[in-house]
Design a protein around this motif. Structure first.
Motif, mmCIF file in Angstrom:
data_model
loop_
_atom_site.group_PDB
_atom_site.id
_atom_site.type_symbol
_atom_site.label_atom_id
_atom_site.label_comp_id
_atom_site.label_asym_id
_atom_site.label_seq_id
_atom_site.Cartn_x
_atom_site.Cartn_y
_atom_site.Cartn_z
ATOM 1 N N LEU A 36 0.827 -1.206 0.000
ATOM 2 C CA LEU A 36 0.000 0.000 0.000
ATOM 3 C C LEU A 36 0.862 1.257 0.000
ATOM 4 O O LEU A 36 0.613 2.201 -0.751
ATOM 5 N N ILE A 37 1.896 1.265 0.841
ATOM 6 C CA ILE A 37 2.788 2.426 0.917
ATOM 7 C C ILE A 37 3.521 2.642 -0.404
ATOM 8 O O ILE A 37 3.571 3.754 -0.933
ATOM 9 N N LEU A 38 4.078 1.570 -0.942
ATOM 10 C CA LEU A 38 4.851 1.681 -2.181
ATOM 11 C C LEU A 38 3.962 2.020 -3.372
ATOM 12 O O LEU A 38 4.352 2.791 -4.258
ATOM 13 N N LEU A 39 2.765 1.445 -3.402
ATOM 14 C CA LEU A 39 1.837 1.746 -4.488
ATOM 15 C C LEU A 39 1.415 3.207 -4.451
ATOM 16 O O LEU A 39 1.346 3.880 -5.486
ATOM 17 N N ASN A 40 1.167 3.718 -3.258
ATOM 18 C CA ASN A 40 0.775 5.114 -3.111
ATOM 19 C C ASN A 40 1.925 6.039 -3.517
ATOM 20 O O ASN A 40 1.710 7.069 -4.170
ATOM 21 N N GLN A 41 3.154 5.654 -3.147
ATOM 22 C CA GLN A 41 4.315 6.458 -3.516
ATOM 23 C C GLN A 41 4.515 6.466 -5.026
ATOM 24 O O GLN A 41 4.828 7.504 -5.626
ATOM 25 N N GLN A 42 4.311 5.316 -5.662
ATOM 26 C CA GLN A 42 4.435 5.221 -7.109
ATOM 27 C C GLN A 42 3.392 6.087 -7.801
ATOM 28 O O GLN A 42 3.688 6.781 -8.781
ATOM 29 N N ARG A 43 2.185 6.058 -7.276
ATOM 30 C CA ARG A 43 1.102 6.876 -7.852
ATOM 31 C C ARG A 43 1.441 8.362 -7.748
ATOM 32 O O ARG A 43 1.242 9.124 -8.696
#
Length: 330
Positions: free
Chosen positions: A316-323
């Motif tokens: 969730l953290i990494l996906l949000n950062q990528q977005r």
């Protein structure tokens, strides 16, 4: 569809429907419940509803989690809570809690539809009792107890039942399988606390008996014998008083607990599941840090390595950062 209406307007609409139809309030609400499932399925939620639980009881037990998910979109949603118990005679005791008094007749309409449409069963539901219960600071909740009796459906459903025979057979196979358990655990408490670093086990008096390693590190507090959970954490969701009775009443909800002590000016917020262990009269809280961005991670002086590999919070953290990075590039 995303507009919110206050209860006063809702009841005005219901009253008008009663006048036009000549039907009593109870009947109008029950009919509304009968049509509610079809409305949801016709408006994009069919797949979600069909995959919520493998059987009727599991479906009801997971309604609170579904409501919590929907509250991210419908931010003003004031949804009810459900809890289901299986009785020795095969019937179910259904507990319904709501801050909106008088709407429980909807349950009488929607429950038979859920059983028929999703599980090809016939549900007979009756009201056992109703009382007002003090859940939070004198705020009364409508607590209604129903008895639900399930039986095989005659095959006629009021909404399209797309479940084929192979799916039904697969569900039967899943239901027939009974897991086996060892007579005693083979894992030491030390290993358990490291594998599940954000868990808590406490007794009926909220005395902490076991605590995950990362909670102690983040709070800079060794959990000595006799440490009180309520002195270390506040219950922030569900919005109820922090009592064992309320935890049991909302056991199917996701719980948020916020640390009283702050770290770098920020409280530790844990999100997880409560599970009552009746054989030892203890509650276990399995949780994860409620974090969704690298900024929140840094604010808590945490690292991604502090979150277990199995925990979806990492993704969730990494996906949000990528977005966020993609938005900056665009």
């Amino acid at each position: 569809m995303f507009k919110s209406y206050d209860d006063e307007k809702t009841f005005q609409l219901i009253t008008a429907a009663c006048k036009v139809s000549g039907l009593p309030l109870e009947t109008v609400l029950e009919v509304f419940g009968q049509t509610w499932l079809k409305f949801c399925m016709d408006n994009g939620y069919e797949e979600m509803l069909r995959t919520l639980g493998g059987d009727f009881t599991s479906f009801v037990q997971n309604l609170d989690a579904l409501h919590a998910h929907l509250s991210r979109t419908y931010t003003k949603l004031n949804y009810p809570s459900f809890r289901c118990e299986t009785n020795n005679d095969g019937t179910l005791t259904l507990h319904y809690y709501s801050k909106r008094s008088g709407l429980y007749y909807i349950v009488l309409g929607v429950i038979p539809q859920i059983a028929s449409v999703l599980y090809n069963q016939k549900a007979t539901i009756t009201v056992d009792s109703r009382e007002e219960q003090d859940i939070e600071n004198g705020i009364l909740d409508d607590h209604v107890i129903f008895t639900v009796k399930l039986s095989k459906n005659d095959g006629n459903t009021t909404v399209n039942n797309k479940e084929d025979s192979s799916t039904i057979e697969n569900n039967k196979e899943l239901v027939c399988i009974r897991p086996t358990f060892p007579k005693q655990t083979i894992i030491q408490a030390k290993h358990f606390c490291n594998i599940f670093p954000y868990h808590l086990i406490f007794d009926e008096n909220f005395v902490i008996k076991q605590c995950g390693s990362m909670i102690q590190i983040l709070l800079k507090t060794k959990m000595e014998r006799g440490s009180s959970l309520t002195s270390l954490f506040d219950l922030t969701y569900p919005r109820v008083d922090f009592t064992l009775t309320n935890l049991m009443a909302f056991i199917n909800s996701a719980f948020l607990m916020t640390s009283v002590k702050k770290r770098n000016g920020h409280s530790l917020v844990l999100k997880g599941q409560m599970r009552w262990m009746p054989d030892i009269s203890h509650m276990i809280f399995i949780s994860s840090p409620c974090i969704s961005s690298l900024q929140e991670l840094k604010a808590m002086d945490l690292y991604i390595s502090d979150i277990p590999l199995y925990d979806v919070t990492r993704e969730l953290i990494l996906l949000n950062q990528q977005r966020m990075a993609e938005m900056e590039i665009a």
